[in-house]
Write an enzyme that holds these catalytic residues in place. Sequence first.
Site, PDB file in Angstrom:
ATOM      1  N   CYS A  95       0.912  -1.201   0.026  1.00  0.00           N
ATOM      2  CA  CYS A  95       0.053   0.003   0.089  1.00  0.00           C
ATOM      3  C   CYS A  95       0.840   1.216   0.149  1.00  0.00           C
ATOM      4  CB  CYS A  95      -0.942   0.120   1.085  1.00  0.00           C
ATOM      5  SG  CYS A  95      -1.961   1.296   1.265  1.00  0.00           S
ATOM      6  N   CYS A 132      -6.212  -2.868   7.474  1.00  0.00           N
ATOM      7  CA  CYS A 132      -7.337  -1.928   7.432  1.00  0.00           C
ATOM      8  C   CYS A 132      -8.660  -2.392   6.978  1.00  0.00           C
ATOM      9  CB  CYS A 132      -7.000  -0.489   6.936  1.00  0.00           C
ATOM     10  SG  CYS A 132      -6.434  -0.519   5.404  1.00  0.00           S
TER      11      CYS A 132
END
Length: 357
Positions: free
Chosen positions: A100, A198
């Site tokens: 990410c 997340c």
Amino acid sequence: MKIVIGMSGGVDSSVTAALLKKEGHELHGITLQLWRGDPKRGIEWYERACCKADVAREAAQKIGIPFTVINIQEEFEKEIIDDFCKEYLSGRTPNPCIRCNEKIKFGLLLKKARELGAERLATGHYARTDFNPAINRYILKKGIDSKKDQSYFLYRLNQEQLGSVIFPIGGLKKERVIEIAKEMGLPGAEGKESQEICFVTDAEEEDYRGFLEERMPEAKKTGEFVDTTGKVIGRHEGIAFYTIGQRRGLGISSSKRLYVVDIDAKSNRVILGDEDELFKDELIAEDINLIAIERLAAPMDVFAKIRYRNPAVPAEIKPYDEGKIKVKFKEPQRAIAKGQSVVFYDNDIVIGGGIIS
């Protein structure tokens, strides 16, 4: 200087913005809407660890800077979610936070910053950058706070990215950052820090297995548990649900403790063994990204980390075939997992790293 701030709503990015504002820079706060949350469980996207847009907006208003939320769910799903699932289905253990950072936070967000005419992108990471004119390269260093250092997660940044980003709190201790937030009355100062993935919204159980099964039903493909001699000792629920070093949740009756010591995706087998069989003194890394050097031409002594929570330990790295690197540790390391990252250090300087293959 015009700077875009990646704002998560946490204390670190809020203080980053406040410090740069105090220095007189022109700022624009951005929160990326990465994931859609889980309405069935009453969890909205902005409640996740990296997406507290409501708190980030409040912080931006307090600091006095413009703020924007950018929806990139489609890009995040393609680059991060799909890769996460694919890796587990192939018997590997991915690290989505590292990917990410490379693809989203310092890839797509940096692109958005340039579209806004910003000269730099700033984030609240605990790391430092520098430029070494002797080698004409940007350097990534550990954050001053050894307990919060995030350089491991940033090792995939390239020279262009490193030359465009700044980490204003990399030279501060976490305690000082919290003090600054309280002094300035910034929201997020008391926020709970979270380390869960997340997009796996069943955070209480950290149930990535449930996430995989729901998203990719083919993950539940039963196969054989075998010992290190090849003897079949049971059945597993699918290789995607196991990681190297795992002991709990195996469902195997045995007179001794058994651990996952390897995963054979081709034969759909999970290999179990004693704990001492988890220790290996070497590995091969691929998909290499070097920062402090342009290329590795000869053996080099470094300190290497095979996962974020592990200490960096003495090792030798040397070139291997087709652009790979062979890592030889001075002492055997426990539970080296394919798909995770190994990162090389020279004291506080990040040499580079790669994906364990």
